[in-house]
Design a protein around this motif. Structure first.
Motif, PDB file in Angstrom:
ATOM      1  N   THR A  45      14.856  44.653  63.252  1.00 25.54           N
ATOM      2  CA  THR A  45      15.918  43.917  62.550  1.00 25.54           C
ATOM      3  C   THR A  45      16.177  42.588  63.242  1.00 25.54           C
ATOM      4  O   THR A  45      16.318  41.552  62.582  1.00 25.54           O
ATOM      5  N   PHE A  46      16.234  42.602  64.565  1.00 28.15           N
ATOM      6  CA  PHE A  46      16.412  41.353  65.309  1.00 28.15           C
ATOM      7  C   PHE A  46      15.259  40.394  65.039  1.00 28.15           C
ATOM      8  O   PHE A  46      15.475  39.192  64.829  1.00 28.15           O
ATOM      9  N   LEU A  47      14.030  40.913  65.027  1.00 24.49           N
ATOM     10  CA  LEU A  47      12.871  40.072  64.712  1.00 24.49           C
ATOM     11  C   LEU A  47      12.984  39.500  63.296  1.00 24.49           C
ATOM     12  O   LEU A  47      12.694  38.327  63.066  1.00 24.49           O
ATOM     13  N   VAL A  83       5.515  36.818  55.137  1.00 25.20           N
ATOM     14  CA  VAL A  83       4.539  37.897  55.299  1.00 25.20           C
ATOM     15  C   VAL A  83       4.957  38.817  56.435  1.00 25.20           C
ATOM     16  O   VAL A  83       4.892  40.046  56.312  1.00 25.20           O
ATOM     17  N   LEU A  84       5.396  38.245  57.543  1.00 22.93           N
ATOM     18  CA  LEU A  84       5.838  39.063  58.669  1.00 22.93           C
ATOM     19  C   LEU A  84       7.058  39.901  58.303  1.00 22.93           C
ATOM     20  O   LEU A  84       7.149  41.076  58.687  1.00 22.93           O
ATOM     21  N   LEU A  85       7.999  39.310  57.580  1.00 18.23           N
ATOM     22  CA  LEU A  85       9.172  40.070  57.143  1.00 18.23           C
ATOM     23  C   LEU A  85       8.771  41.258  56.277  1.00 18.23           C
ATOM     24  O   LEU A  85       9.256  42.372  56.481  1.00 18.23           O
ATOM     25  N   LEU A 104      13.638  55.869  66.938  1.00 18.73           N
ATOM     26  CA  LEU A 104      13.569  55.199  65.642  1.00 18.73           C
ATOM     27  C   LEU A 104      14.674  54.154  65.526  1.00 18.73           C
ATOM     28  O   LEU A 104      14.437  53.039  65.068  1.00 18.73           O
ATOM     29  N   GLY A 105      15.877  54.517  65.938  1.00 17.97           N
ATOM     30  CA  GLY A 105      16.982  53.568  65.898  1.00 17.97           C
ATOM     31  C   GLY A 105      16.697  52.333  66.728  1.00 17.97           C
ATOM     32  O   GLY A 105      16.999  51.205  66.314  1.00 17.97           O
ATOM     33  N   LEU A 106      16.115  52.520  67.899  1.00 17.92           N
ATOM     34  CA  LEU A 106      15.766  51.386  68.751  1.00 17.92           C
ATOM     35  C   LEU A 106      14.699  50.519  68.094  1.00 17.92           C
ATOM     36  O   LEU A 106      14.793  49.286  68.101  1.00 17.92           O
ATOM     37  N   LEU A 107      13.695  51.158  67.506  1.00 11.68           N
ATOM     38  CA  LEU A 107      12.655  50.398  66.796  1.00 11.68           C
ATOM     39  C   LEU A 107      13.241  49.595  65.637  1.00 11.68           C
ATOM     40  O   LEU A 107      12.904  48.427  65.435  1.00 11.68           O
ATOM     41  N   VAL A 108      14.099  50.228  64.865  1.00 11.73           N
ATOM     42  CA  VAL A 108      14.723  49.538  63.737  1.00 11.73           C
ATOM     43  C   VAL A 108      15.582  48.377  64.239  1.00 11.73           C
ATOM     44  O   VAL A 108      15.582  47.292  63.652  1.00 11.73           O
TER      45      VAL A 108
END
Length: 116
Positions: A96-98, A59-61, A88-92
């Motif tokens: 992505t790490f999460l 669900v989180l993914l 935006l790049g930093l957020l992505v």
């Protein structure tokens, strides 16, 4: 005319964000309901717990992917400045790490590793 398009795109971005949050909230509630309703069986608690963690992770993914889509729509379509694209790049990158961390928790392997 351009302002109406801008407002419409902003609205679409907000709708996608709300959808992402709703997916997470409903998914967590549903997974918790299933876990609690089946937790009366003491012999299956470890299996239920693993299943619960897996459901929460999936669900989180899904919610994270939807929120990334909302960020992309709002940033690229509304204010495509270098600073906003960098944010935006930093957020992505963080999301992505999460996502990778969640996949490791659920499956016990990195996303690029073959299944066992």
């Amino acid at each position: 005319m351009l302002e109406q398009i801008h407002d419409f795109i902003e609205f679409i971005g907000v709708v996608i964000e709300v959808y992402g949050v709703a997916v997470i909230a409903v998914g967590v509630a549903y997974a918790t309901f299933l876990f609690v309703s089946n937790a009366i069986r003491p012999d299956q608690r470890s299996i239920l717990y693993k299943s619960y963690r897996g459901r929460l992770g999936r669900v989180l993914l899904l919610g994270l992917e939807i929120l990334v889509a909302a960020d992309i729509v709002r940033t690229v379509a509304l204010e495509p400045s270098f600073e906003n694209v960098a944010v935006l790049g930093l957020l992505v990158l963080v999301r992505t790490f999460l996502s990778w961390s969640i996949v490791v928790e659920i499956e016990g392997r990195w996303p690029w590793q073959p299944k066992r």
